[in-house]
Design an enzyme around this catalytic site. Structure first.
Site, PDB file in Angstrom:
ATOM      1  N   ASP A  89      32.098  39.050  35.403  1.00  0.00           N
ATOM      2  CA  ASP A  89      31.246  37.898  35.671  1.00  0.00           C
ATOM      3  C   ASP A  89      31.220  37.552  37.157  1.00  0.00           C
ATOM      4  OD1 ASP A  89      30.464  37.504  33.089  1.00  0.00           O
ATOM      5  OD2 ASP A  89      32.103  36.129  32.613  1.00  0.00           O
ATOM      6  N   ASP A 111      33.974  33.940  32.708  1.00  0.00           N
ATOM      7  CA  ASP A 111      35.421  34.068  32.578  1.00  0.00           C
ATOM      8  C   ASP A 111      35.912  35.487  32.820  1.00  0.00           C
ATOM      9  OD1 ASP A 111      34.393  35.123  30.245  1.00  0.00           O
ATOM     10  OD2 ASP A 111      35.025  33.432  29.007  1.00  0.00           O
ATOM     11  N   ASP A 145      28.570  29.628  28.942  1.00  0.00           N
ATOM     12  CA  ASP A 145      29.099  30.431  27.843  1.00  0.00           C
ATOM     13  C   ASP A 145      29.071  29.588  26.587  1.00  0.00           C
ATOM     14  OD1 ASP A 145      29.810  32.427  29.470  1.00  0.00           O
ATOM     15  OD2 ASP A 145      31.952  31.976  29.498  1.00  0.00           O
TER      16      ASP A 145
END
Ligand code: ATP
Length: 897
Positions: A637, A633, A339
């Site tokens: 996901d 997160d 990310d």
């Protein structure tokens, strides 16, 4: 924990809370809509006990100790000792028993330590929940929840106790842990029939299940053991066993090895008695001691220790391993997909630019301190918004769940850092908390990564009512008809290319009678009022860690929900690749399935992605043979985290759903921790290889020497008792130290190992044979030297025992560095554990050689000083030969697997 009688009565009165109205349940619990007070909660905690599942009953230590003996290798050793006792070889029998016993103690102690370490680490990721306490939304440890608490849940949360819903919005809950049903269940506050089965109790949320979508407000009716999951908890929260594929492979190998040794022993026995005419009892003792010597009984324990040390070292670097096999996989990781926000960047946001139709301003100030000028001192007109700029600021401040707090001279955010930055911006422009408090929020559409916006409905002073929307600007432009899209796209591109995160704002007056927000009608009459560019600098540690990855042959990819240009600009600041290529999720959708693997390989930045894109990217990378670590997160996901070889969840901003799906949790959300974990993973794997590379030739060498002597009919260079002595002394000392080895200096300078490389690589096999051979030569040399010097067999054999131990020591120094030379200051100084073990072996060998009682037990004899020196010299020659071999092998590339 026993409960007060009234607590039990209350709990059973709520057995069918699902068929009661929420108000009734609240009354029984003496709960209020604004939650319990801290005082009430403390009292209830004292009566009901902590909200924790009853501790899984641990195996009694005695049972755990006995379990150490439950292993084919050990059975074999015990049988051997029985044979020795039966043949009246008491010392031999006793030494074998000692070996077994010491081994069990080491295994027992280390396993206990490893389990405690894992437990401690598990506590580091103890879950939290949000509840109302003293009228405020408060973050609590799940263990502190009590019946009557009002819990607030949203998508991705794990339900922390059994709850009766008071209010739910689009709530879908994954109850598979409880009902086995994989389709998420709809939930609402409506009571259901008294006879409803567990899976049909739509008004309840059960502990341990996961909120897949939506939000809910619910009251706690059952905690701890008094939850549905608590009643069937035998399975739940089971401590993960200390098993990994590697460990299983080694256990399997050990078993095979034992059978092999057994078969060979039978042949050897036959040969010794039939061909060489040995006395049956003597032959049996020799064969038994050889077999004992060759069985690597200490190996499984050492490897468990190695893994456990790896887990601890990773935890010290904020990488918490939830599943032990990840320790092995981490070392083979070849791609890390990360990310952006908070992992590669600091997630410390500051609004820097503000653009509306009437104003283009730079915003001054740093951090969350609400001080600094907007442009040349713009101030919003309070208390009602006039014009787009005011509307943008009201939207920024009201369509916002964060809170700014001022403690110890420091301004911090409670909630989303980006929203915190927007609050600071609004305050800089003159909106005061008091003025904003007059605007009551009537409804919310929460932000989610799928829609990329958030909307709220507010009633302000003078009966003004507004709908505010903030989110990804292109989403808002698509919703708000009549915006000058071309102009805004230019502004967005400008800000994004500076690496700013761009947020769009839109507003409209609420229509009469609109008390709730409907997704479909949100855009009707919506006006786009402007954008804000926020800076979020890259983390310095991430820049270093990415550079480390690049030398370590690990590719880093950024997968983000942010704008493509913003992501690409940040990627350049991070030096993600020489010329990072960026692609959006929408562009990815256009790529044909067959081209996906090559696209996934060449593109470094995937922007505006959704969770399905993540899943496709992982799969595409894996089809290239890559070992993929993937961060995540959000609740959505979970599939890509599961698909990845190492799923990595964020400890701070991650949802429980993501943590549950992940192999590893980052306590600090920092990318650098992943790289630190990879380094430790590589070290663990190296150390396991070192343990094996050292143990097997050690066993092989002593055995080969005796077997050769037997075959050529020479005097045996060691007695059975002496073989057993070597085996025992080395297992306790040197056998353990390699588990504690620190990473080799250049562990991150080489490419990742290939995932399917066998543990016993051709290089390792060569090593085992070569070193065994050298050991055999050393033994024959020193034995014949001693006889030639005129020493008796006792001295000659004592010299052989010492020679073997000395060679083991020098070989250990060689093995400590698989990838570089060992003759360096660092190599010679060793580690504290190594030096301790060395001191212990030396002491033991002096005792063996010079103590009269040892002479009686093991038929050893004092060795003259000069011969002792020769023994050391032979050890040094061995080390030199092996170092030369390392260089030669290194040149061929054979050893680099
Ligand atoms: P990463 O996946 O790297 O963490 P990200 O944090 O930018 O990236 P998301 O949180 O999914 O990804 O955000 C995607 C986009 O949604 C953002 O670029 C922003 O435009 C919008 N957004 C994010 N948070 C909010 C919020 N609280 N309210 C409204 N819009 C938001």
């Amino acid at each position: 924990m026993s409960k007060a009688p009234d607590a039990e009565a209350q709990e059973s009165a709520l057995d069918n809370a699902y068929s009661m109205s929420p108000t009734h349940v609240m009354r029984v619990l003496a709960a209020r809509a604004d939650g319990l007070t801290g005082e009430e909660a403390r009292e209830r905690l004292a009566t009901h006990g902590p909200n924790r599942l009853p501790e899984r009953r641990r195996k009694h230590p005695a049972m755990r100790f006995l379990a150490q003996f439950n292993n084919v290798l050990i059975y074999f050793l015990l049988a051997a000792s029985l044979a020795a006792f039966a043949l009246n070889h008491v010392i031999d029998g006793a030494v074998i028993v000692a070996v077994v016993f010491i081994n069990a103690v080491i295994g027992f102690v280390q396993e206990g330590k490893a389990e405690n370490a894992l437990d401690a680490i598990r506590d580091m990721i103890a879950p939290h929940a949000f509840a109302l306490r003293d009228g405020r939304r408060t973050k609590l440890a799940v263990a502190d929840l009590v019946p009557g608490d009002i819990v607030l849940l949203e998508a991705g949360d794990k339900v922390p106790a059994d709850l009766r819903i008071i209010e739910a919005r689009a709530a879908l809950v994954d109850e598979a842990v409880l009902t086995g049903e994989s389709v998420p269940a709809h939930k609402s506050a409506e009571p259901v029939a008294d006879a409803a089965a567990l899976g049909d109790r739509a008004s309840m949320l059960y502990s341990g299940t996961l909120m897949a979508t939506g939000q809910a407000r619910a009251v706690v009716v059952g905690t701890g053991g008094n939850t549905e999951i608590g009643r069937i908890s035998a399975l739940m929260g089971a401590v993960e066993s200390l098993q990994t594929p590697l460990l299983r492979q080694i256990n399997h190998f050990g078993t095979l090895f034992t059978y092999f040794a057994l078969a060979l022993s039978v042949l050897l026995f036959a040969f010794a008695t039939l061909v060489r005419g040995y006395n049956a009892v003597d032959a049996l003792m020799v064969v038994v001691s050889l077999a004992v010597g060759v069985v690597p009984e200490g190996l499984p324990a050492v490897i468990t220790i190695t893994l456990a040390i790896g887990v601890q070292r990773m935890a010290a670097r904020h990488a918490i391993v939830r599943r032990l096999p990840a320790v092995e996989t981490l070392g083979a990781t070849s791609v890390i997909c990360s990310d952006k926000t908070g992992t590669l960047t600091r997630n410390e946001m500051t609004a820097r630019h503000l653009v509306t139709p009437g104003l283009a301003a730079v915003v001054e100030g740093a951090g969350y301190r609400p001080e600094g000028r907007v442009g040349d001192g713009f101030v919003a007109v309070a208390p009602l918004p006039q014009g787009e700029t005011d509307l943008l600021l009201y939207c920024a401040a009201l369509c916002n769940d964060a809170e700014l707090v001022h403690t110890d001279g420091d301004w911090r955010v409670l909630g989303d850092p980006m929203e915190g930055a927007l609050l600071a911006l609004a305050r800089k422009a003159g909106l005061t908390p008091d003025g904003l408090a007059a605007w009551k929020r009537q409804d919310t559409i929460p932000f989610d990564a799928e829609h990329r916006f958030m909307a709220t409905l507010h009633a302000g002073p003078d009966a003004e009512r507004w709908v505010f929307v903030k989110g990804a600007p292109e989403r808002l432009l698509a919703m708000a008809a009549g915006a000058d899209t071309a102009r805004w796209e230019g502004e967005i591109a400008d800000a994004a290319s500076r690496g700013e995160r761009v947020l769009g704002f839109a507003a409209r007056p609420a229509s009469a009678g609109e008390t709730t927000l409907a997704m479909e009608r949100l855009g009707e009459g919506l006006t786009f009022v402007g954008i804000v560019g926020l800076i979020d600098p890259p983390r310095d540690e991430a820049i270093t860690a990415i550079a480390d990855c690049r030398t370590a042959g690990i590719t880093v990819k950024m997968i983000t929900g942010d704008h493509k240009d913003t992501a690409a600009a940040i990627a350049r600041q991070l030096h993600l690749a020489d010329d990072p290529k960026a692609m959006t999720g929408a562009e990815l959708d256009e790529v044909a399935e067959a081209d996906l693997p090559s696209v996934a390989r060449s593109v470094s930045v995937f922007a505006r992605t959704n969770p399905e894109h993540k899943l496709r990217i992982v799969r595409a990378l894996q089809s290239n043979g890559q070992v993929v670590a993937m961060t995540g997160d959000g609740v959505n996901d979970a599939p890509s985290l599961k698909q990845a070889d190492v799923g990595v969840a964020m400890g701070r901003k991650g949802t429980e759903a993501a943590k549950e799906a992940a192999e590893m949790v980052l306590a600090n959300d920092d990318f650098a921790s992943i790289v630190a974990a990879v380094r430790e993973g590589r070290t663990v794997y190296d150390n396991i290889r070192k343990v094996i590379a050292w143990t097997l030739p050690t066993n092989g060498g002593e055995v080969l020497a005796v077997v050769v002597a037997l075959f050529i009919g020479a005097t045996l260079p060691m007695s059975p008792a002496q073989i057993l002595w070597i085996n025992m002394i080395l297992t306790i000392t040197l056998g353990l130290v390699l588990a504690f080895e620190p990473p080799e200096p250049r562990v991150m300078d080489r490419p990742p190992r290939s995932a399917d490389a066998p543990l016993l690589s051709p290089f390792l096999l060569w090593r085992i044979c070569f070193v065994s051979l050298l050991f055999t030569l050393g033994v024959f040399f020193i034995f014949n030297w001693a006889l030639w010097r005129g020493h008796g067999v006792d001295i000659a054999r004592t010299m052989v025992v010492n020679q073997l131990v000395v060679m083991e020591i020098f070989y250990l120094f060689n093995v400590r560095y698989l990838h570089q030379g060992s003759i360096s200051l660092r190599g010679i100084l060793g580690t504290p554990v190594l030096l301790l073990a060395l001191a212990a072996v030396t002491l033991a060998q002096f005792a063996f050689t010079y103590l009269p009682v040892m002479h009686a037990l093991f038929a050893s004899a004092p060795v003259p000083f000069a011969d002792g020196t020769l023994i050391l010299l032979v050890g040094i020659v061995l080390l030199l030969i092996l170092e030369v071999e390392k260089v030669l092998i290194g040149k061929t590339g054979f050893g680099r697997e």
